[in-house]
Design an enzyme around this catalytic site. Structure first.
Site, PDB file in Angstrom:
ATOM      1  N   LYS A  45       0.805  -1.218   0.000  1.00 23.20           N
ATOM      2  CA  LYS A  45       0.000   0.000   0.000  1.00 23.20           C
ATOM      3  C   LYS A  45       0.837   1.266   0.000  1.00 23.20           C
ATOM      4  CE  LYS A  45      -4.320  -1.480   0.183  1.00 23.20           C
ATOM      5  NZ  LYS A  45      -5.162  -1.284  -1.017  1.00 23.20           N
ATOM      6  N   CYS A 455     -25.914 -28.643  34.359  1.00 29.42           N
ATOM      7  CA  CYS A 455     -24.455 -28.620  34.144  1.00 29.42           C
ATOM      8  C   CYS A 455     -23.907 -30.043  34.080  1.00 29.42           C
ATOM      9  CB  CYS A 455     -23.763 -27.860  35.262  1.00 29.42           C
ATOM     10  SG  CYS A 455     -24.324 -26.155  35.389  1.00 29.42           S
TER      11      CYS A 455
END
Ligand code: 3NM
Length: 538
Positions: A45, A455
């Site tokens: 760039k 859980c």
């Protein structure tokens, strides 16, 4: 017509000190091609035109030598000067129509797209391929517009597949943070049968690699190999799925799945909350698994190698837990060992929603298990269309807003999107792999009155998926775990000495052990305690 190109492993160069270092770009490009790169883009760039043309010429001669096309990022003047295969332009560069006028019909023009609108515009303008990004945040490009994640990528691919023939056939690559640890997941989870991705565009995982050739080789190998957690072939369409036959087969498969866990004693690795540690470990033992309650992510690579399963339970999440979970899911994914995500309370607070987002971006979960509000939150974060934001109150699900068909629809769509198994717990549990969806009833009301029942179901699922990995059917393994859990609860709740939730806990541990033994020994009474119904989309 622009030439046909193999986009599968697309190298985008970077000449900055942080990435290229002191190495010669020509050397890096030739090593990458020798390792298997199929297309090269020269991207710098900051360089002046004169110098860019010099570098580009050198790269073109290397690419030509190996028959690999070279594209130039942004700089149409440079592409014209060296007469290479074409260009890649971003949204802030020259528009595709003007670029085409300058380059003519035979050059490749690739365009960056970060949204369906940008993709549509590029296709209409005559782009030859799309570079979809940014997939993951990356230090290589600081000013990225939006982080799409795998789900955003998939949405763009799905959109393209539903548009005109040109949209449907345009080649696509994705870019941004792609490397050896995530590329199989990107390919797997972004997959839509009608519009698979054509390739992966990569900068730092090749250019900054210590051994460029070897890294390219590894990336190429990973692109061609299904991820280790990929399901064995299962029906991909409802038409291929026989509701009646499959329900019976599923029921029949349960005793063997339970016996396999008993025989293999797989590790159930729990990264769980501090409320349920002890109970979950006891549930694992009674289920026939070997529990380890390590929350240290650095241990995960060693544990993942032991063919166990992992549960990540968000119950008492802290910022340091997230780091450990990401280490662990990465290790288990690499080993192809199953991971269960239990997003406890993920709809309750903003930090939990952010944690969920980070976890979903970081890895693949073979099973996502949660109550109704949790699964709805996951579906929303995952981008399942039409799911409203919900505010979860604490970690409980709250009053149900969906009937059974509604639940089945959410679970099926989320599983289809994640390409995994989703379990929505409740009075009736709903399980799907995106094609096959079942409602599993059983259990006992006391399960809803004790801490850790949800859980510890995650703990059981980790053991069942790990123990039954060989079958390749994750959904069947999950259903077997849920069935054992439900049967044990029903037997426990019916025991004479059980007078409430307190006495239920030890009885439930006993019955996980006893029911398992009975089922493995061939006792069939359990079949009266669990009901499995196939759910077809309405
Ligand atoms: N374009 P790495 S991201 C050049 O999103 C580029 O359009 C992007 O680098 C986009 O592979 C990016 O090192 C950098 O993450 C990609």
């Amino acid at each position: 017509m622009a030439p046909v190109v193999d986009y599968s492993l697309y190298l985008v160069t970077d000449s900055t000190a942080a990435i290229l270092g002191q190495r010669d770009l020509g050397y890096v490009v030739s090593e990458a091609i020798l390792g298997g790169v199929t297309l090269v883009q020269y991207r710098d760039k900051t360089i002046d035109s004169g110098a860019a043309i010099e570098v580009a010429k050198k790269l073109l001669s290397i690419c030509n030598e190996h028959g690999v096309p070279l594209l130039i990022n942004d700089r149409i003047d440079v592409a014209l000067a060296i007469d290479c295969a074409g260009v890649h332009i971003g949204q802030d560069d020259m528009d595709v129509v003007t670029a085409r006028k300058l380059l003519g019909p035979n050059k490749i023009i690739g365009v960056t797209a970060s949204s369906v609108e940008e993709a549509d515009k590029a296709v209409r303008g005559g782009a030859d391929y799309l570079g979809i990004g940014t997939i993951f945040a990356t230090p290589t490009k600081a000013n990225t517009k939006s982080i799409l994640g795998v789900h955003g990528l998939r949405d763009i691919l799905a959109h393209l597949s539903e548009q005109s023939e040109t949209h449907h056939h345009i080649p696509t690559v994705c870019i941004g943070g792609i490397n050896a640890s995530n590329l199989q997941r990107v390919l797997y989870q972004s997959f839509t049968p009608s519009k698979p991705l054509d390739g992966l565009a990569i900068v730092s995982a090749i250019v900054a690699a210590p051994d460029v050739r070897e890294s390219s080789r590894q990336l190429r190998r990973l692109i061609r190999t299904p991820p280790p957690w990929a399901l064995l072939p299962i029906p991909t369409e409802h038409s291929e799925w026989s509701k009646t036959a499959s329900t019976q087969a599923l029921l029949d498969s349960i005793p063997l799945a339970i016996r396999t866990v008993t025989e293999k004693k797989p590790i159930s690795h729990n990264m769980t909350n501090f409320v349920v540690q002890n109970f979950a470990a006891n549930v694992a033992l009674s289920t026939g698994a070997s529990p380890i309650m390590s929350t240290n992510g650095h241990e995960a690579p060693d544990l993942a190698a032991l063919a166990g399963g992992l549960v990540i339970n968000m119950g008492t999440a802290t910022p340091t837990s997230l780091e450990n979970w990401i280490l662990a899911v990465t290790a288990y994914n690499a080993a192809g060992a199953p991971v269960i995500l239990d997003p406890v309370g993920c709809g309750a607070t903003a930090p939990r929603r952010a944690t969920l987002r980070d976890l979903l971006a970081a890895g693949y979960y073979d099973v996502i298990k949660g109550n109704e509000s949790e699964i709805l939150t996951v579906a929303r974060v995952s981008g399942v269309a039409g799911i409203e934001a919900i505010q979860q109150h604490g970690v409980d699900s709250g009053a149900s807003g969906l009937d059974l068909d509604g639940k089945a629809e959410v679970v099926r769509r989320l599983a289809g999107r994640e390409r995994n198994v989703v379990v929505m717990t409740g009075v009736v549990d709903v399980v799907s792999d995106g094609v096959r969806t079942y409602a599993v009833s059983g259990g006992h009301e006391y399960l809803g009155m004790i801490t850790g029942s949800g859980c510890s179901l995650g703990t059981v699922l980790a053991a069942f998926l790990a123990g039954n990995r060989g079958t390749g059917d994750k959904l069947a393994a999950a259903v077997a775990g849920i069935a054992l859990f439900g049967v044990a609860a029903k037997r426990a709740g019916g025991r004479e000495e059980v007078r409430g939730p307190g006495t239920f806990v030890p009885a439930f541990l006993d019955e996980l052990f006893l029911a398992r033994k009975d089922i493995v020994a061939g006792d069939e009474v359990w079949k009266k305690m669990v009901d499995i119904q196939a759910k077809v989309p309405s």
